[in-house]
Write an enzyme that holds these catalytic residues in place. Sequence first.
Site, mmCIF file in Angstrom:
data_model
loop_
_atom_site.group_PDB
_atom_site.id
_atom_site.type_symbol
_atom_site.label_atom_id
_atom_site.label_comp_id
_atom_site.label_asym_id
_atom_site.label_seq_id
_atom_site.Cartn_x
_atom_site.Cartn_y
_atom_site.Cartn_z
ATOM 1 N N GLU A 1 -31.799 -38.611 -66.016
ATOM 2 C CA GLU A 1 -30.344 -38.766 -66.129
ATOM 3 C C GLU A 1 -30.006 -40.089 -65.456
ATOM 4 O O GLU A 1 -30.078 -40.194 -64.228
ATOM 5 C CB GLU A 1 -29.620 -37.614 -65.423
ATOM 6 C CG GLU A 1 -29.854 -36.256 -66.049
ATOM 7 C CD GLU A 1 -29.210 -36.106 -67.413
ATOM 8 O OE1 GLU A 1 -28.273 -36.871 -67.724
ATOM 9 O OE2 GLU A 1 -29.664 -35.244 -68.174
ATOM 10 N N CYS B 1 -21.659 -41.776 -62.983
ATOM 11 C CA CYS B 1 -22.451 -42.250 -64.125
ATOM 12 C C CYS B 1 -21.646 -42.213 -65.417
ATOM 13 O O CYS B 1 -21.805 -43.063 -66.272
ATOM 14 C CB CYS B 1 -23.704 -41.407 -64.268
ATOM 15 S SG CYS B 1 -23.359 -39.641 -64.258
HETATM 16 P P1 NAD Z 1 -31.344 -44.448 -57.278
HETATM 17 O O1 NAD Z 1 -32.157 -44.602 -58.527
HETATM 18 O O2 NAD Z 1 -31.366 -45.546 -56.307
HETATM 19 O O3 NAD Z 1 -31.800 -43.153 -56.463
HETATM 20 C C1 NAD Z 1 -31.740 -41.848 -57.005
HETATM 21 C C2 NAD Z 1 -32.724 -40.977 -56.244
HETATM 22 O O4 NAD Z 1 -34.027 -41.457 -56.494
HETATM 23 C C3 NAD Z 1 -32.560 -40.997 -54.714
HETATM 24 O O5 NAD Z 1 -32.896 -39.742 -54.184
HETATM 25 C C4 NAD Z 1 -33.569 -42.038 -54.297
HETATM 26 O O6 NAD Z 1 -33.997 -41.877 -52.970
HETATM 27 C C5 NAD Z 1 -34.689 -41.794 -55.283
HETATM 28 N N1 NAD Z 1 -35.535 -42.950 -55.585
HETATM 29 C C6 NAD Z 1 -35.235 -44.265 -55.476
HETATM 30 N N2 NAD Z 1 -36.281 -45.015 -55.854
HETATM 31 C C7 NAD Z 1 -37.265 -44.157 -56.218
HETATM 32 C C8 NAD Z 1 -38.585 -44.336 -56.707
HETATM 33 N N3 NAD Z 1 -39.116 -45.541 -56.885
HETATM 34 N N4 NAD Z 1 -39.303 -43.234 -56.993
HETATM 35 C C9 NAD Z 1 -38.787 -42.003 -56.824
HETATM 36 N N5 NAD Z 1 -37.551 -41.771 -56.361
HETATM 37 C C10 NAD Z 1 -36.790 -42.844 -56.068
HETATM 38 O O7 NAD Z 1 -29.868 -44.096 -57.741
HETATM 39 P P2 NAD Z 1 -28.609 -43.827 -56.796
HETATM 40 O O8 NAD Z 1 -28.096 -45.132 -56.318
HETATM 41 O O9 NAD Z 1 -28.899 -42.769 -55.801
HETATM 42 O O10 NAD Z 1 -27.590 -43.187 -57.822
HETATM 43 C C11 NAD Z 1 -26.761 -43.934 -58.623
HETATM 44 C C12 NAD Z 1 -27.299 -44.008 -60.036
HETATM 45 O O11 NAD Z 1 -27.468 -42.693 -60.540
HETATM 46 C C13 NAD Z 1 -26.369 -44.700 -60.991
HETATM 47 O O12 NAD Z 1 -27.093 -45.559 -61.823
HETATM 48 C C14 NAD Z 1 -25.787 -43.552 -61.799
HETATM 49 O O13 NAD Z 1 -25.329 -43.912 -63.068
HETATM 50 C C15 NAD Z 1 -26.930 -42.601 -61.842
HETATM 51 N N6 NAD Z 1 -26.476 -41.249 -62.101
HETATM 52 C C16 NAD Z 1 -26.706 -40.716 -63.328
HETATM 53 C C17 NAD Z 1 -26.248 -39.442 -63.625
HETATM 54 C C18 NAD Z 1 -26.477 -38.826 -64.972
HETATM 55 O O14 NAD Z 1 -26.305 -37.627 -65.070
HETATM 56 N N7 NAD Z 1 -26.840 -39.586 -65.990
HETATM 57 C C19 NAD Z 1 -25.580 -38.720 -62.646
HETATM 58 C C20 NAD Z 1 -25.366 -39.290 -61.391
HETATM 59 C C21 NAD Z 1 -25.826 -40.562 -61.129
#
Ligand code: NAD
Length: 530
Positions: free
Chosen positions: A281, A315
């Site tokens: 997502e 998002c």
């Molecule tokens: P992010 O990708 O930085 O982090 C998300 C999660 O992944 C966190 O728990 C983080 O610690 C972990 N993470 C980061 N790098 C990783 C890696 N290399 N391997 C494994 N895990 C890792 O995103 P964020 O800043 O926490 O969230 C914002 C983003 O999430 C935005 O792009 C938003 O659009 C998206 N989002 C999407 C949805 C959806 O349903 N499509 C919903 C909410 C947020």
Amino acid sequence: MGIKRQYLLIGVLLSILMPTVSYGKFTIEIPVRVKLFIDGEEVSSSKGKTFTRENPAQFDQTIAVIEEASTDDLNRAVDLAREVFDKDKYGWVTNYRQRLRILYKTAEILREEAERIAVTVALENGMPIRQARAHVLAAAEIFEFYAGLADKVYGDSIVLSNGNVSLIFKEPVGVVAAVSPWNFPMTQAARKIAPALAAGCTVVWKPASYTPMSAMEIYRALAKAGLPKGVVNVIYGPGATVGNELVRHPRIDYVSFTGETTTGKLIMQQAAASIKRIGLELGGKNPGIVFDDASIEEAVRAIVFGGLRNTGQACGAISRVLVHESVHEKLVNRLAEVAKGLVIGYPLDDNTDMGPLVSKAQEEKVLGYIDFGKKAGFKVALDGGKLSGGIYDKGYFVSPVIFDDVDPKSRLAQEEIFGPVIAVIPFKTEQEAIEIANNVIYGLTASIFTKDPARALRVARKLQAGTVWINDAYTQPTEGIWGGYKQSGIGRELGLYGLEEFLEIKQVYVDTTGSLDRPHWRTVMKIDKL
Ligand code: NAD
């Protein structure tokens, strides 16, 4: 009098030594200690490592100290989840009634505790309290919905033309790695954990580091509801290290990830090594399309709600407004007026419509885009940006900015900003609006505003988006679906489809003839002659 003064002094001393945050009848002593949740116990990091979380609305205040998982902690969490699943410990995989009861109970606990949990969400995420309350209740509803599905994982059967039978079984996919973001910390996690548990999976969950306390509320509710040990294990730590080690772990069967598209791409590449199942997502750059016959007031309210809730850190937020040239000026003026009227303030103030951004990094990113838009010379319909003075000086407060006549190819109209920044793009024809809407790498949501139902459906069919709202924005029924086209993700959450993500499908073919003379054997090989 002397004694009273003594008490007063002790009170002052205590509040210095043990600071608190209060809202209504709730008082939270900070910093909150957040531990790992492994084998049904709250435990410290085996390496003794911790990290902290600051209040985004008052960054000199440390609100949580969190245990950081070591590789040993992570391995233990995965091994325990593996053991419960592989050995069907506690009858977890087979006894769906147990799962149903625990999920219902979890929903009940979250609902009962919603007021208190909302304070925690507001504090650590910066989400205004009114919204945080609704957010917690939405998470409870997700647990309730999937509780109702735990005893409805039906397979199928086909009586074949040769009289034999093909049985289709649906089975839990196995041990799930759940990695969740901070922006809607309760619901994003519930969308993974509730269906995974309903399906009979076990889970190792790494929540986002900005919102550790929301995660703690969920695992405590699960534990209180009677979740057997080791079914859900929660580890904290940086995504790039702890998160990544988890999703690459060879003993994980399925990765359920919500976060940035760039992180999703990396996880997908890594999952390829063992063809690990994944659900992604990811980000969005969602259009709100306003046609000439739309109710401008309805469109404006929906755009403000859909684009600026959670300070635009959503998002599915409308971040591009595509508007027909004939109503362009009217819409932009009214949009700027309504957005300007929003109350930006402390999340634990009932009047607040928009809280701070989640972090310094997020603030810098958003301000960078505002700066870019201004330097690129786009018209500014509503000027905003970094706020200062009073409480604003100690939080990541940024007021909405609306850019007008934005070039659809520019970064402002192409990249996910994740903040209170809206790009308005005028169009002349329906076809042009569809092309602009689709011409981004993302495909999460879209909104259409028109009074013409035929046009609404025609355009909805042509938009590349997982959700299209007609005369609404960002309204998400639990029973519906959520997920993206294109680079907004793979798979679907919520509803019946959200359960399917956590199920493998197996065919069992049963010969009912018992005959040694099978036509399909005989056609290919002369076995009967050997
Ligand atoms: P992010 O990708 O930085 O982090 C998300 C999660 O992944 C966190 O728990 C983080 O610690 C972990 N993470 C980061 N790098 C990783 C890696 N290399 N391997 C494994 N895990 C890792 O995103 P964020 O800043 O926490 O969230 C914002 C983003 O999430 C935005 O792009 C938003 O659009 C998206 N989002 C999407 C949805 C959806 O349903 N499509 C919903 C909410 C947020």
